[in-house]
Design an enzyme around this catalytic site. Sequence first.
Site, PDB file in Angstrom:
ATOM      1  N   ARG A 221       0.800  -1.225   0.000  1.00  0.00           N
ATOM      2  CA  ARG A 221       0.000   0.000   0.000  1.00  0.00           C
ATOM      3  C   ARG A 221       0.830   1.271   0.000  1.00  0.00           C
ATOM      4  O   ARG A 221       0.345   2.350  -0.314  1.00  0.00           O
ATOM      5  CB  ARG A 221      -0.935   0.008   1.208  1.00  0.00           C
ATOM      6  CG  ARG A 221      -0.225   0.159   2.532  1.00  0.00           C
ATOM      7  CD  ARG A 221      -1.186   0.218   3.702  1.00  0.00           C
ATOM      8  NE  ARG A 221      -0.485   0.396   4.958  1.00  0.00           N
ATOM      9  CZ  ARG A 221      -1.079   0.468   6.143  1.00  0.00           C
ATOM     10  NH1 ARG A 221      -2.392   0.371   6.214  1.00  0.00           N
ATOM     11  NH2 ARG A 221      -0.367   0.645   7.244  1.00  0.00           N
TER      12      ARG A 221
ATOM     13  N   GLY B 139       7.018   0.345  22.319  1.00  0.00           N
ATOM     14  CA  GLY B 139       6.645  -0.907  21.680  1.00  0.00           C
ATOM     15  C   GLY B 139       5.803  -0.704  20.436  1.00  0.00           C
ATOM     16  O   GLY B 139       5.504   0.426  20.035  1.00  0.00           O
TER      17      GLY B 139
ATOM     18  N   ALA C 279       8.465   5.620  22.589  1.00  0.00           N
ATOM     19  CA  ALA C 279       9.080   4.390  22.080  1.00  0.00           C
ATOM     20  C   ALA C 279       8.722   3.251  23.033  1.00  0.00           C
ATOM     21  O   ALA C 279       9.572   2.670  23.704  1.00  0.00           O
ATOM     22  CB  ALA C 279      10.597   4.555  21.971  1.00  0.00           C
TER      23      ALA C 279
ATOM     24  N   HIS D 200      44.213 -11.765  13.907  1.00  0.00           N
ATOM     25  CA  HIS D 200      44.790 -10.717  14.755  1.00  0.00           C
ATOM     26  C   HIS D 200      45.366  -9.625  13.876  1.00  0.00           C
ATOM     27  O   HIS D 200      45.994  -9.920  12.871  1.00  0.00           O
ATOM     28  CB  HIS D 200      45.895 -11.313  15.633  1.00  0.00           C
ATOM     29  CG  HIS D 200      46.649 -10.285  16.427  1.00  0.00           C
ATOM     30  ND1 HIS D 200      46.153  -9.730  17.584  1.00  0.00           N
ATOM     31  CD2 HIS D 200      47.857  -9.694  16.209  1.00  0.00           C
ATOM     32  CE1 HIS D 200      47.027  -8.848  18.056  1.00  0.00           C
ATOM     33  NE2 HIS D 200      48.068  -8.826  17.241  1.00  0.00           N
TER      34      HIS D 200
ATOM     35  N   HIS E   8       5.271   1.758   0.534  1.00  0.00           N
ATOM     36  CA  HIS E   8       6.611   1.694  -0.029  1.00  0.00           C
ATOM     37  C   HIS E   8       7.156   0.279   0.059  1.00  0.00           C
ATOM     38  O   HIS E   8       7.096  -0.355   1.113  1.00  0.00           O
ATOM     39  CB  HIS E   8       7.577   2.628   0.725  1.00  0.00           C
ATOM     40  CG  HIS E   8       7.139   4.053   0.779  1.00  0.00           C
ATOM     41  ND1 HIS E   8       7.023   4.834  -0.348  1.00  0.00           N
ATOM     42  CD2 HIS E   8       6.785   4.836   1.823  1.00  0.00           C
ATOM     43  CE1 HIS E   8       6.624   6.047   0.005  1.00  0.00           C
ATOM     44  NE2 HIS E   8       6.468   6.078   1.314  1.00  0.00           N
TER      45      HIS E   8
ATOM     46  N   ASP F 162       6.286  -8.959  11.876  1.00  0.00           N
ATOM     47  CA  ASP F 162       5.858  -8.205  13.053  1.00  0.00           C
ATOM     48  C   ASP F 162       4.388  -8.393  13.386  1.00  0.00           C
ATOM     49  O   ASP F 162       3.996  -8.283  14.553  1.00  0.00           O
ATOM     50  CB  ASP F 162       6.135  -6.716  12.855  1.00  0.00           C
ATOM     51  CG  ASP F 162       7.611  -6.366  12.951  1.00  0.00           C
ATOM     52  OD1 ASP F 162       8.417  -7.265  13.256  1.00  0.00           O
ATOM     53  OD2 ASP F 162       7.962  -5.189  12.730  1.00  0.00           O
TER      54      ASP F 162
END
Length: 462
Positions: free
Chosen positions: A36, A267, A265, A441, A38, A307
Amino acid sequence: MADAEFDLIVIGGGPGGYVAAIRAAQLGMKTALVEREHLGGICLNWGCIPTKALLRSSEVWHLMQNLSDFGMSADNIKFDIGAVVSRSRGVAKQLSGGIGHLLKKNKVTVFNGAAKLDGAGKVVVDGDKTMTAKNVIVATGARARSLPGLEADGDRVWTYREAMVPKVMPKSLLVVGSGAIGVEFASFYNDLGADVTIVEIMDRVLPVEDAEISAMARKSFEKQGMRILTEAKVAELERGKSGVKATVETKDGVETIEAEYVIMAVGIIGNTEHVGLDTTKVEVDRGHIKTNEWNETAEPGVYAIGDVTGPPWLAHKASHEGVICVEKIAGIEGLHPMDKSKIPGCTYARPQVASVGMTEAAAKDAGHEIKVGKFPFMGNGKAIALGDPEGMVKTVFDAKTGELLGAHMIGAEVTELIQGYVVAQTLETTEAELMHTVFPHPTLSEMMHESVLDAYGRAIHF
Protein backbone atom coordinates in the site's frame (compact mmCIF):
# COMPACT_ATOMS: atom_id res chain seq x y z
CA MET A 1 -6.49 -4.89 -13.40
CA ALA A 2 -8.64 -7.77 -14.56
CA ASP A 3 -9.36 -10.62 -12.17
CA ALA A 4 -6.24 -12.73 -11.85
CA GLU A 5 -5.24 -16.07 -10.40
CA PHE A 6 -1.97 -16.72 -8.64
CA ASP A 7 -0.33 -19.56 -6.73
CA LEU A 8 0.54 -17.17 -3.90
CA ILE A 9 -0.48 -13.65 -2.92
CA VAL A 10 1.63 -11.78 -0.37
CA ILE A 11 0.02 -8.84 1.43
CA GLY A 12 2.77 -6.43 2.47
CA GLY A 13 6.13 -5.66 0.88
CA GLY A 14 8.34 -5.36 3.94
CA PRO A 15 11.37 -7.54 4.76
CA GLY A 16 9.07 -10.52 5.38
CA GLY A 17 6.74 -10.03 2.44
CA TYR A 18 9.15 -9.21 -0.36
CA VAL A 19 11.55 -11.99 0.66
CA ALA A 20 8.68 -14.50 0.75
CA ALA A 21 7.53 -13.36 -2.70
CA ILE A 22 10.99 -13.68 -4.23
CA ARG A 23 11.55 -17.13 -2.73
CA ALA A 24 8.14 -18.27 -3.99
CA ALA A 25 8.97 -17.07 -7.49
CA GLN A 26 12.31 -18.90 -7.33
CA LEU A 27 10.37 -22.09 -6.55
CA GLY A 28 8.22 -21.65 -9.64
CA MET A 29 5.08 -20.17 -8.06
CA LYS A 30 3.10 -17.52 -9.89
CA THR A 31 3.36 -14.82 -7.24
CA ALA A 32 1.73 -11.46 -6.56
CA LEU A 33 2.72 -8.94 -3.93
CA VAL A 34 0.48 -6.08 -2.80
CA GLU A 35 2.00 -3.06 -1.03
CA ARG A 36 0.00 0.00 0.00
CA GLU A 37 2.90 2.40 0.52
CA HIS A 38 6.61 1.69 -0.03
CA LEU A 39 8.42 -1.50 -0.99
CA GLY A 40 10.75 -2.49 1.82
CA GLY A 41 8.16 -1.73 4.49
CA ILE A 42 8.82 0.10 7.74
CA CYS A 43 12.29 -1.41 8.16
CA LEU A 44 13.72 -0.07 4.96
CA ASN A 45 11.77 3.19 4.73
CA TRP A 46 11.10 4.25 8.34
CA GLY A 47 13.08 1.92 10.56
CA CYS A 48 16.25 -0.17 10.40
CA ILE A 49 17.96 1.43 7.41
CA PRO A 50 17.31 5.19 7.73
CA THR A 51 17.99 5.12 11.47
CA LYS A 52 21.37 3.51 10.81
CA ALA A 53 22.11 6.31 8.36
CA LEU A 54 21.21 8.88 11.03
CA LEU A 55 23.35 7.11 13.61
CA ARG A 56 26.29 7.02 11.22
CA SER A 57 26.06 10.81 10.93
CA SER A 58 25.99 11.27 14.71
CA GLU A 59 28.91 8.84 15.04
CA VAL A 60 30.96 10.88 12.58
CA TRP A 61 30.05 14.06 14.46
CA HIS A 62 31.15 12.46 17.74
CA LEU A 63 34.50 11.58 16.18
CA MET A 64 34.89 15.10 14.86
CA GLN A 65 34.35 16.44 18.38
CA ASN A 66 37.24 14.28 19.55
CA LEU A 67 39.76 14.67 16.75
CA SER A 68 42.54 15.53 19.19
CA ASP A 69 42.39 11.93 20.45
CA PHE A 70 43.66 10.90 17.00
CA GLY A 71 46.29 13.59 16.61
CA MET A 72 44.10 15.80 14.43
CA SER A 73 42.37 19.15 14.58
CA ALA A 74 39.79 21.08 12.57
CA ASP A 75 38.17 24.49 12.80
CA ASN A 76 34.58 25.65 12.33
CA ILE A 77 33.09 22.17 12.13
CA LYS A 78 29.32 22.05 12.08
CA PHE A 79 26.40 19.93 11.00
CA ASP A 80 23.16 20.64 9.16
CA ILE A 81 20.25 18.61 10.56
CA GLY A 82 18.39 19.04 7.27
CA ALA A 83 21.29 17.56 5.32
CA VAL A 84 21.63 14.72 7.85
CA VAL A 85 17.95 13.85 7.38
CA SER A 86 18.21 14.22 3.60
CA ARG A 87 21.06 11.72 3.46
CA SER A 88 19.06 9.25 5.55
CA ARG A 89 16.03 9.56 3.29
CA GLY A 90 18.24 9.14 0.22
CA VAL A 91 19.64 5.88 1.56
CA ALA A 92 16.12 4.57 2.14
CA LYS A 93 14.95 5.64 -1.32
CA GLN A 94 17.89 3.94 -3.02
CA LEU A 95 17.23 0.64 -1.29
CA SER A 96 13.48 0.78 -1.85
CA GLY A 97 14.13 1.12 -5.56
CA GLY A 98 16.43 -1.87 -5.34
CA ILE A 99 13.64 -4.00 -3.90
CA GLY A 100 11.47 -3.12 -6.86
CA HIS A 101 14.22 -4.24 -9.22
CA LEU A 102 14.64 -7.56 -7.39
CA LEU A 103 10.91 -8.29 -7.55
CA LYS A 104 10.81 -7.47 -11.27
CA LYS A 105 13.90 -9.60 -11.90
CA ASN A 106 12.21 -12.56 -10.21
CA LYS A 107 8.96 -11.97 -12.14
CA VAL A 108 6.85 -11.16 -9.08
CA THR A 109 3.74 -9.19 -10.04
CA VAL A 110 3.54 -6.10 -7.82
CA PHE A 111 0.32 -4.20 -7.13
CA ASN A 112 0.27 -0.83 -5.39
CA GLY A 113 -2.72 -0.49 -3.12
CA ALA A 114 -4.44 -1.61 0.07
CA ALA A 115 -5.19 -5.33 0.11
CA LYS A 116 -8.04 -6.96 1.98
CA LEU A 117 -8.98 -10.61 2.33
CA ASP A 118 -12.47 -11.54 1.20
CA GLY A 119 -12.51 -15.02 2.66
CA ALA A 120 -9.71 -17.55 2.21
CA GLY A 121 -7.99 -17.42 -1.15
CA LYS A 122 -9.48 -14.11 -2.34
CA VAL A 123 -7.78 -10.71 -2.08
CA VAL A 124 -9.35 -7.40 -3.04
CA VAL A 125 -7.09 -4.44 -3.81
CA ASP A 126 -8.38 -0.90 -3.26
CA GLY A 127 -11.91 -2.22 -2.99
CA ASP A 128 -12.44 -3.16 -6.63
CA LYS A 129 -9.61 -5.31 -7.97
CA THR A 130 -9.92 -8.99 -7.15
CA MET A 131 -7.25 -11.71 -7.18
CA THR A 132 -7.39 -15.32 -6.10
CA ALA A 133 -4.76 -17.77 -4.91
CA LYS A 134 -4.60 -21.10 -3.15
CA ASN A 135 -2.28 -19.53 -0.56
CA VAL A 136 -2.07 -16.06 0.96
CA ILE A 137 0.63 -14.70 3.27
CA VAL A 138 -0.25 -11.75 5.51
CA ALA A 139 2.86 -9.65 6.13
CA THR A 140 1.31 -6.33 7.08
CA GLY A 141 3.85 -5.42 9.77
CA ALA A 142 3.23 -3.26 12.80
CA ARG A 143 3.04 0.35 13.98
CA ALA A 144 4.06 2.28 17.07
CA ARG A 145 2.08 1.44 20.18
CA SER A 146 0.11 4.32 21.67
CA LEU A 147 -0.60 4.87 25.37
CA PRO A 148 -3.90 6.47 26.47
CA GLY A 149 -3.42 10.16 27.16
CA LEU A 150 0.15 10.09 25.84
CA GLU A 151 -0.65 9.80 22.15
CA ALA A 152 1.80 11.20 19.62
CA ASP A 153 0.58 14.29 17.79
CA GLY A 154 3.35 14.67 15.22
CA ASP A 155 4.13 18.14 16.60
CA ARG A 156 5.66 18.02 20.07
CA VAL A 157 5.13 14.33 20.79
CA TRP A 158 6.73 12.06 18.20
CA THR A 159 6.75 8.43 17.14
CA TYR A 160 9.80 7.03 15.35
CA ARG A 161 8.50 8.55 12.07
CA GLU A 162 8.67 12.15 13.24
CA ALA A 163 11.89 11.50 15.16
CA MET A 164 13.50 10.39 11.90
CA VAL A 165 12.77 13.62 10.03
CA PRO A 166 13.09 16.54 12.49
CA LYS A 167 12.64 19.99 10.96
CA VAL A 168 14.87 21.50 13.64
CA MET A 169 17.47 20.12 16.02
CA PRO A 170 15.88 19.74 19.49
CA LYS A 171 17.65 21.43 22.36
CA SER A 172 16.03 19.01 24.82
CA LEU A 173 14.31 15.66 24.39
CA LEU A 174 12.38 13.23 26.56
CA VAL A 175 12.47 9.61 25.37
CA VAL A 176 9.78 7.34 26.82
CA GLY A 177 10.98 3.72 26.65
CA SER A 178 14.52 2.35 26.59
CA GLY A 179 14.25 -0.56 24.21
CA ALA A 180 16.31 -0.56 21.01
CA ILE A 181 14.22 2.15 19.31
CA GLY A 182 14.24 4.53 22.27
CA VAL A 183 17.92 4.07 23.02
CA GLU A 184 18.97 4.53 19.39
CA PHE A 185 17.14 7.85 19.08
CA ALA A 186 18.45 8.94 22.48
CA SER A 187 21.99 8.17 21.32
CA PHE A 188 21.56 9.99 18.00
CA TYR A 189 20.17 13.20 19.49
CA ASN A 190 22.49 13.16 22.49
CA ASP A 191 25.56 12.91 20.25
CA LEU A 192 24.31 15.88 18.23
CA GLY A 193 24.01 17.97 21.39
CA ALA A 194 20.45 17.60 22.69
CA ASP A 195 19.80 17.40 26.42
CA VAL A 196 18.31 13.88 26.61
CA THR A 197 16.28 12.24 29.39
CA ILE A 198 15.13 8.61 29.19
CA VAL A 199 12.19 7.32 31.22
CA GLU A 200 11.86 3.53 31.54
CA ILE A 201 9.14 1.69 33.45
CA MET A 202 11.35 -1.37 34.08
CA ASP A 203 14.22 -1.44 36.56
CA ARG A 204 16.93 -1.06 33.88
CA VAL A 205 17.53 0.22 30.38
CA LEU A 206 17.49 -2.28 27.50
CA PRO A 207 15.51 -4.61 29.77
CA VAL A 208 15.57 -7.63 27.43
CA GLU A 209 19.37 -7.72 27.51
CA ASP A 210 21.63 -9.43 30.04
CA ALA A 211 21.57 -7.45 33.29
CA GLU A 212 25.33 -6.91 33.27
CA ILE A 213 25.21 -5.52 29.73
CA SER A 214 22.28 -3.25 30.65
CA ALA A 215 24.24 -1.88 33.59
CA MET A 216 27.26 -1.13 31.40
CA ALA A 217 25.01 0.57 28.82
CA ARG A 218 23.45 2.80 31.46
CA LYS A 219 26.85 3.77 32.84
CA SER A 220 28.04 4.70 29.35
CA PHE A 221 24.88 6.66 28.48
CA GLU A 222 25.05 8.63 31.73
CA LYS A 223 28.75 9.31 31.19
CA GLN A 224 27.76 10.81 27.83
CA GLY A 225 25.37 13.17 29.59
CA MET A 226 22.01 11.44 29.35
CA ARG A 227 19.71 11.44 32.35
CA ILE A 228 18.04 8.07 32.95
CA LEU A 229 15.05 7.36 35.17
CA THR A 230 14.19 3.69 35.65
CA GLU A 231 11.19 2.27 37.52
CA ALA A 232 9.47 5.43 36.32
CA LYS A 233 6.25 6.13 34.45
CA VAL A 234 5.08 9.14 32.45
CA ALA A 235 1.62 9.86 33.86
CA GLU A 236 0.75 13.00 31.90
CA LEU A 237 1.98 15.18 29.05
CA GLU A 238 1.08 18.85 28.97
CA ARG A 239 1.73 20.15 25.46
CA GLY A 240 2.57 23.78 24.79
CA LYS A 241 3.71 25.93 21.88
CA SER A 242 7.37 25.72 22.85
CA GLY A 243 7.57 22.30 24.46
CA VAL A 244 6.10 19.59 26.64
CA LYS A 245 5.80 19.32 30.40
CA ALA A 246 5.82 15.69 31.56
CA THR A 247 4.58 14.47 34.93
CA VAL A 248 6.74 11.47 35.83
CA GLU A 249 5.99 9.06 38.65
CA THR A 250 9.23 7.62 40.03
CA LYS A 251 10.03 5.30 42.91
CA ASP A 252 11.09 8.39 44.85
CA GLY A 253 8.02 10.49 44.11
CA VAL A 254 6.58 12.64 41.34
CA GLU A 255 8.64 15.08 39.31
CA THR A 256 8.09 17.35 36.33
CA ILE A 257 10.34 17.18 33.30
CA GLU A 258 10.27 19.86 30.62
CA ALA A 259 11.52 19.18 27.09
CA GLU A 260 11.08 20.65 23.64
CA TYR A 261 10.03 17.29 22.21
CA VAL A 262 9.02 13.82 23.38
CA ILE A 263 9.64 10.53 21.58
CA MET A 264 7.25 7.72 22.44
CA ALA A 265 9.08 4.39 22.08
CA VAL A 266 6.91 1.99 24.09
CA GLY A 267 6.65 -0.91 21.68
CA ILE A 268 4.63 -1.75 18.59
CA ILE A 269 1.31 -3.38 17.70
CA GLY A 270 0.44 -5.49 14.69
CA ASN A 271 -1.46 -4.09 11.70
CA THR A 272 -4.38 -6.51 11.87
CA GLU A 273 -7.19 -4.06 11.15
CA HIS A 274 -8.63 -3.44 7.68
CA VAL A 275 -7.05 -6.62 6.29
CA GLY A 276 -10.28 -8.61 6.14
CA LEU A 277 -9.26 -11.09 8.81
CA ASP A 278 -12.87 -11.12 10.00
CA THR A 279 -13.85 -12.86 6.75
CA THR A 280 -11.64 -15.82 7.71
CA LYS A 281 -10.95 -18.06 10.68
CA VAL A 282 -7.70 -16.23 11.42
CA GLU A 283 -7.33 -15.55 15.15
CA VAL A 284 -5.92 -12.35 16.63
CA ASP A 285 -4.54 -12.22 20.17
CA ARG A 286 -3.57 -8.92 21.82
CA GLY A 287 -3.07 -7.19 18.50
CA HIS A 288 -1.13 -9.94 16.74
CA ILE A 289 -2.10 -12.82 14.44
CA LYS A 290 -1.80 -16.26 16.02
CA THR A 291 0.25 -18.80 14.05
CA ASN A 292 1.89 -22.18 14.60
CA GLU A 293 5.59 -22.95 14.11
CA TRP A 294 5.10 -23.00 10.31
CA ASN A 295 3.33 -19.61 10.29
CA GLU A 296 -0.02 -21.22 9.53
CA THR A 297 -3.09 -19.44 10.86
CA ALA A 298 -6.39 -21.04 11.89
CA GLU A 299 -7.59 -20.52 8.30
CA PRO A 300 -6.22 -23.17 5.88
CA GLY A 301 -4.22 -21.53 3.12
CA VAL A 302 -3.71 -18.27 5.04
CA TYR A 303 -0.32 -17.66 6.63
CA ALA A 304 1.18 -14.76 8.58
CA ILE A 305 4.80 -13.71 9.04
CA GLY A 306 6.83 -10.92 10.61
CA ASP A 307 5.86 -8.21 13.05
CA VAL A 308 2.11 -8.80 12.64
CA THR A 309 2.61 -12.17 14.39
CA GLY A 310 4.30 -10.75 17.49
CA PRO A 311 7.80 -10.64 19.02
CA PRO A 312 10.61 -10.58 18.42
CA TRP A 313 9.87 -7.62 16.14
CA LEU A 314 12.92 -7.93 13.94
CA ALA A 315 13.36 -7.66 10.18
CA HIS A 316 15.66 -10.68 9.97
CA LYS A 317 13.11 -12.77 11.83
CA ALA A 318 10.43 -11.75 9.31
CA SER A 319 12.64 -12.55 6.32
CA HIS A 320 13.56 -15.96 7.68
CA GLU A 321 9.93 -16.73 8.44
CA GLY A 322 9.04 -15.77 4.88
CA VAL A 323 11.47 -18.29 3.43
CA ILE A 324 10.42 -21.11 5.79
CA CYS A 325 6.74 -20.40 5.17
CA VAL A 326 7.07 -20.47 1.37
CA GLU A 327 9.23 -23.58 1.38
CA LYS A 328 6.65 -25.30 3.58
CA ILE A 329 3.91 -24.32 1.10
CA ALA A 330 6.08 -25.68 -1.72
CA GLY A 331 6.38 -29.04 0.06
CA ILE A 332 10.16 -29.00 0.44
CA GLU A 333 11.24 -31.86 2.68
CA GLY A 334 13.61 -31.73 5.62
CA LEU A 335 12.56 -28.27 6.81
CA HIS A 336 12.90 -27.16 10.39
CA PRO A 337 10.77 -24.46 12.01
CA MET A 338 12.65 -21.39 13.16
CA ASP A 339 14.12 -21.52 16.65
CA LYS A 340 13.31 -18.08 18.04
CA SER A 341 15.78 -18.57 20.87
CA LYS A 342 18.60 -18.31 18.32
CA ILE A 343 17.54 -15.01 16.75
CA PRO A 344 20.13 -12.28 17.39
CA GLY A 345 19.13 -8.86 18.60
CA CYS A 346 21.09 -5.67 17.86
CA THR A 347 20.94 -2.11 19.18
CA TYR A 348 22.92 0.45 17.20
CA ALA A 349 23.43 3.09 19.86
CA ARG A 350 26.82 4.29 21.05
CA PRO A 351 27.94 1.89 22.42
CA GLN A 352 26.35 -0.85 20.33
CA VAL A 353 24.69 -3.82 22.04
CA ALA A 354 24.16 -7.29 20.55
CA SER A 355 23.06 -10.65 21.90
CA VAL A 356 21.77 -14.10 21.08
CA GLY A 357 20.35 -16.87 23.25
CA MET A 358 19.89 -16.96 26.99
CA THR A 359 21.02 -14.32 29.43
CA GLU A 360 22.96 -15.49 32.48
CA ALA A 361 19.82 -15.14 34.64
CA ALA A 362 17.61 -16.97 32.13
CA ALA A 363 20.07 -19.86 31.90
CA LYS A 364 20.07 -20.25 35.68
CA ASP A 365 16.28 -20.00 35.83
CA ALA A 366 16.06 -22.76 33.21
CA GLY A 367 18.01 -25.06 35.52
CA HIS A 368 21.37 -25.02 33.77
CA GLU A 369 24.60 -25.33 35.64
CA ILE A 370 26.61 -22.69 33.82
CA LYS A 371 30.08 -21.43 33.06
CA VAL A 372 30.38 -17.72 32.21
CA GLY A 373 33.25 -16.09 30.37
CA LYS A 374 33.96 -12.36 29.97
CA PHE A 375 36.52 -10.30 28.15
CA PRO A 376 36.84 -6.48 28.26
CA PHE A 377 37.48 -4.28 25.23
CA MET A 378 40.32 -2.72 27.20
CA GLY A 379 42.27 -5.95 26.77
CA ASN A 380 42.00 -5.90 22.96
CA GLY A 381 44.60 -4.20 20.79
CA LYS A 382 42.24 -3.37 17.92
CA ALA A 383 39.72 -1.74 20.28
CA ILE A 384 42.43 0.45 21.81
CA ALA A 385 43.74 1.37 18.35
CA LEU A 386 40.22 2.34 17.28
CA GLY A 387 39.90 4.60 20.30
CA ASP A 388 36.94 2.56 21.54
CA PRO A 389 38.25 0.60 24.54
CA GLU A 390 34.97 0.46 26.50
CA GLY A 391 32.86 -2.68 26.31
CA MET A 392 32.69 -6.38 26.99
CA VAL A 393 32.01 -9.76 25.41
CA LYS A 394 30.21 -12.27 27.62
CA THR A 395 29.48 -15.94 26.92
CA VAL A 396 27.29 -18.40 28.80
CA PHE A 397 27.85 -22.16 28.53
CA ASP A 398 26.18 -25.25 29.92
CA ALA A 399 28.81 -26.60 32.33
CA LYS A 400 27.92 -30.24 31.67
CA THR A 401 27.65 -30.31 27.87
CA GLY A 402 29.64 -27.28 26.73
CA GLU A 403 26.63 -25.97 24.79
CA LEU A 404 26.78 -22.26 24.03
CA LEU A 405 23.60 -21.04 25.71
CA GLY A 406 24.01 -17.34 25.05
CA ALA A 407 26.34 -14.53 24.07
CA HIS A 408 26.10 -10.85 25.01
CA MET A 409 28.20 -7.91 23.85
CA ILE A 410 28.51 -4.18 24.31
CA GLY A 411 30.97 -1.95 22.49
CA ALA A 412 32.20 -0.94 19.06
CA GLU A 413 30.88 -3.00 16.11
CA VAL A 414 29.39 -5.77 18.25
CA THR A 415 26.36 -5.82 15.94
CA GLU A 416 28.74 -7.24 13.31
CA LEU A 417 30.52 -9.61 15.69
CA ILE A 418 27.42 -11.33 17.10
CA GLN A 419 26.82 -13.38 13.96
CA GLY A 420 29.85 -15.53 14.80
CA TYR A 421 28.08 -16.81 17.89
CA VAL A 422 24.79 -17.16 16.00
CA VAL A 423 26.46 -19.50 13.51
CA ALA A 424 28.08 -21.37 16.40
CA GLN A 425 24.68 -21.94 18.02
CA THR A 426 23.11 -23.06 14.75
CA LEU A 427 25.90 -25.60 14.24
CA GLU A 428 25.49 -26.74 17.87
CA THR A 429 29.11 -25.82 18.50
CA THR A 430 30.55 -26.47 21.95
CA GLU A 431 33.31 -24.65 23.77
CA ALA A 432 35.84 -27.13 22.37
CA GLU A 433 35.30 -26.10 18.74
CA LEU A 434 35.29 -22.42 19.64
CA MET A 435 38.53 -22.77 21.57
CA HIS A 436 40.18 -24.49 18.60
CA THR A 437 38.96 -21.89 16.10
CA VAL A 438 41.69 -19.52 14.89
CA PHE A 439 40.62 -15.87 15.16
CA PRO A 440 42.54 -13.28 13.08
CA HIS A 441 44.79 -10.72 14.75
CA PRO A 442 44.42 -7.85 15.33
CA THR A 443 40.62 -7.85 15.32
CA LEU A 444 37.78 -7.20 17.71
CA SER A 445 36.69 -10.80 17.11
CA GLU A 446 39.61 -12.02 19.23
CA MET A 447 37.57 -10.98 22.26
CA MET A 448 35.00 -13.62 21.31
CA HIS A 449 37.72 -16.26 21.57
CA GLU A 450 39.05 -14.90 24.84
CA SER A 451 35.57 -14.81 26.37
CA VAL A 452 35.14 -18.52 25.61
CA LEU A 453 38.56 -19.26 27.05
CA ASP A 454 37.72 -17.25 30.17
CA ALA A 455 34.62 -19.36 30.83
CA TYR A 456 36.97 -22.30 31.32
CA GLY A 457 39.74 -20.46 33.14
CA ARG A 458 42.03 -20.27 30.10
CA ALA A 459 41.95 -16.61 29.04
CA ILE A 460 45.37 -15.46 27.81
CA HIS A 461 45.19 -11.68 27.66
CA PHE A 462 43.20 -10.90 30.79
